[in-house]
Design an enzyme around this catalytic site. Structure first.
Site, PDB file in Angstrom:
ATOM      1  N   LYS A  17     -31.773  14.798  21.979  1.00 13.75           N
ATOM      2  CA  LYS A  17     -30.354  14.500  22.213  1.00 13.75           C
ATOM      3  C   LYS A  17     -30.174  14.075  23.657  1.00 13.75           C
ATOM      4  CE  LYS A  17     -27.642  16.752  24.190  1.00 13.75           C
ATOM      5  NZ  LYS A  17     -26.806  17.679  24.964  1.00 13.75           N
TER       6      LYS A  17
ATOM      7  N   GLU B 110       5.394  -7.609 -18.080  1.00 14.66           N
ATOM      8  CA  GLU B 110       4.603  -6.388 -17.921  1.00 14.66           C
ATOM      9  C   GLU B 110       4.190  -5.875 -19.295  1.00 14.66           C
ATOM     10  OE1 GLU B 110       3.470  -5.051 -14.880  1.00 14.66           O
ATOM     11  OE2 GLU B 110       4.160  -7.083 -14.502  1.00 14.66           O
TER      12      GLU B 110
ATOM     13  N   ALA C 210       0.827  -1.215   0.000  1.00 12.36           N
ATOM     14  CA  ALA C 210       0.000   0.000   0.000  1.00 12.36           C
ATOM     15  C   ALA C 210       0.858   1.260   0.000  1.00 12.36           C
ATOM     16  CB  ALA C 210      -0.913  -0.012   1.229  1.00 12.36           C
TER      17      ALA C 210
ATOM     18  N   ARG D 298      -2.965   8.713 -10.262  1.00  8.39           N
ATOM     19  CA  ARG D 298      -4.160   8.944 -11.077  1.00  8.39           C
ATOM     20  C   ARG D 298      -5.387   9.358 -10.270  1.00  8.39           C
ATOM     21  NH1 ARG D 298      -4.219   3.588 -14.504  1.00  8.39           N
ATOM     22  NH2 ARG D 298      -2.741   2.940 -12.903  1.00  8.39           N
TER      23      ARG D 298
ATOM     24  N   ASP E 268      -5.221  -1.697  -2.979  1.00  6.80           N
ATOM     25  CA  ASP E 268      -6.203  -1.065  -3.872  1.00  6.80           C
ATOM     26  C   ASP E 268      -7.042  -2.083  -4.625  1.00  6.80           C
ATOM     27  OD1 ASP E 268      -4.405  -2.089  -5.676  1.00  6.80           O
ATOM     28  OD2 ASP E 268      -4.054  -0.216  -6.753  1.00  6.80           O
TER      29      ASP E 268
ATOM     30  N   ARG F  83     -30.552  12.499  17.871  1.00  8.76           N
ATOM     31  CA  ARG F  83     -29.094  12.574  17.978  1.00  8.76           C
ATOM     32  C   ARG F  83     -28.548  11.604  19.013  1.00  8.76           C
ATOM     33  NH1 ARG F  83     -28.274  18.499  19.394  1.00  8.76           N
ATOM     34  NH2 ARG F  83     -26.099  17.820  19.554  1.00  8.76           N
TER      35      ARG F  83
END
Ligand code: UD1
Ligand code: CA
Length: 449
Positions: free
Chosen positions: A352, A157, A12, A18, A105, A334
């Site tokens: 809340k 590659e 990573a 990009r 990724d 909340r």
């Protein structure tokens, strides 16, 4: 696979150019989670030892986000996938049996496919094994070159491949596993590529072939090894992941009126016969019971929702909602809101850090904060707990069956007894006893003479 036999290393460190982002690529989120989390979860799902994550670009940020559930290795500068694994060498426990390399990724890889890879690896007594796939368009992926016996000889590659090699459609997913001892003995043999000086992890395949060590392969669907390189792929991954989650819920008996516009995170559980209407987001550690109707346009996060609850166009965060409650439209529950069974919350209500007892009603625009409210209380329109004096929050309590008239200001700290009443527009600055009626500004007790 016996727990602890596999050591996962997650690569990573790459820059992710990009993405055109200040944020490291692996921290971009897919359905509410940084994409590198999926690799960590995949590692854990196959019983890996504590995963080792190779970080480089944005290292500190990546480390702070993931926390201490993994080991880290810094790769600086980043000189290729082989170089990345070389940096992790010292963290590889020689007592482990297999080293499995995942990418930060590549979030769709399933435990099932990884198990198949490990099984193929074990059955073939292979030194190296990898997942390959055969997409319609092999694009820029590394091509798998096999000999006439079908054995993998090397991986080339795209940018270095001849036109004949580029015509090969079987490609490298990047997911490899190695026999640990073999890897430790051969990792140092990786050489930098002439010209750009990158170390290719794929070269371990040709090193194995030269030694006549076995390379096993296992194939999987293209979707599972989808790599995220830019924001178009990020959006596609988001859709795909959302689709997988939604499909799981629908097959479990949840109705999604429009799955393409229903946003449910993986950590959410939903009971059968619940209907989720479009524009609804359900996030974090949320559970929703059976036969609920949620939405349209509702956001629920980190909340527990009981059975037969109806929520229309509202926001619920950190709340605990019991059975048969209805909320909305346009209300906000909340953190610390606890609504007892059968509570009715209408429109423009905010709650809340407050508990509302069973059957209590808060129908129209009002605020309850730091309040403990009994059962069957009526909170009139415009009621406000004035809980904050500018420095501290103060509590309000209201007993069962009390009627709070419209536009009452409850100046906390204040206690209202059971079966009490406040007149419309009262400003209550003192405690109110059981059965008492108060009215006015400031509110005083009305005696029956
Ligand atoms: C790599 C493979 C290619 C394969 C493809 C699959 C090599 C030489 N090529 O190419 O055969 O088809 O993946 O997606 O291995 N990373 C580091 N440090 C580095 C470089 C990369 O940690 O110095 C990490 C990245 O963060 C990323 C992963 O390794 O998670 C893959 O790197 P990337 O540069 O995207 O490899 P590809 O060129 O796609
Ligand atoms: Ca890539």
């Amino acid at each position: 696979m016996i727990k602890g036999q596999v050591q996962c290393v997650i690569l990573a460190a790459g820059q992710g150019t990009r993405m055109k982002s200040e944020k490291p690529k692996v921290l971009h989120e897919i359905v509410g989670k940084p994409m590198v989390y999926y690799a960590i979860e995949a590692a854990n799902s196959i019983g890996s030892r504590r995963p080792v994550v190779v970080i480089g670009h944005g290292a500190e940020q990546v480390k702070n986000t993931i926390g201490d559930r993994v080991e880290y290795v810094l790769q600086s500068p980043q000189r290729g996938t082989g170089h990345a694994l070389l940096q992790a060498r010292a963290q590889i426990d020689p007592a482990s049996e297999t080293v499995l390399v995942l990418y930060g990724d590549t979030p769709f890889i399933s435990a099932d496919t990884l198990q198949r890879l490990l099984a193929a690896h074990r059955d073939a007594h292979a030194a190296v094994s990898l997942i390959t796939f055969t997409p319609d368009d092999p694009a820029l992926y590394g091509r798998i070159v096999r000999d006439t016996h079908g054995r993998v000889v090397y991986i080339v590659e795209y940018k270095e491949a001849s036109p004949e090699q580029r015509a090969i459609r079987e490609v490298n997913s990047g997911i490899f596993c190695y026999q640990t001892q073999w890897l430790l003995e051969h990792l140092d043999k990786l050489q930098p590529r002439p010209g750009h000086g990158e170390y290719y992890l794929t070269d371990l395949v040709s090193i194995a072939a030269i030694e006549n060590a076995t390379t096993a392969t296992c194939s999987c669907d293209e979707v599972e090894v989808l790599g995220i390189n830019d924001r178009v792929q990020l959006a596609a991954a988001e859709r795909l992941m959302r689709d997988q989650i939604n499909t799981r819920h629908m097959l479990n008996g949840v109705t999604l009126i429009d799955p393409a516009h229903t946003y449910i995170e993986a950590s959410v559980t939903i009971g059968t016969d619940t209907v989720i209407l479009p524009g609804s987001h359900v996030k974090g550690k949320t559970t929703i019971g059976r036969e609920c109707a949620i939405g349209p346009n509702t956001l629920i996060e980190d909340s527990q929702i009981g059975d037969r609850v109806e929520i229309v166009a509202s926001m619920i965060e950190g709340a605990f909602i019991e059975d048969d409650v209805d909320i909305g439209p346009f209300s906000h529950m909340r953190k610390g809101a606890h609504l007892g069974a059968g509570v009715h919350i209408g429109n423009f209500a905010e709650v809340k850090d407050s508990t509302l007892g069973a059957g209590t009603k808060q129908g129209h625009f009002s605020y309850l904060g730091n309040a403990t409210i009994g059962a069957n209380v009526n909170i009139g329109a415009g009621t406000i707990t004035c809980n904050y004096d500018g420095q501290h929050k103060h509590p309000t309590t209201i007993g069962d069956n009390t009627f709070i008239g419209s536009d009452t200001m409850l100046v906390a700290p204040v206690n209202i007894g059971h079966d009490a009443k406040t007149g419309a527009g009262s400003v209550v600055t003192h405690d109110v006893a059981d059965n008492e009626l108060v009215y006015g500004v400031p509110a005083k007790v009305k005696r029956n003479t």
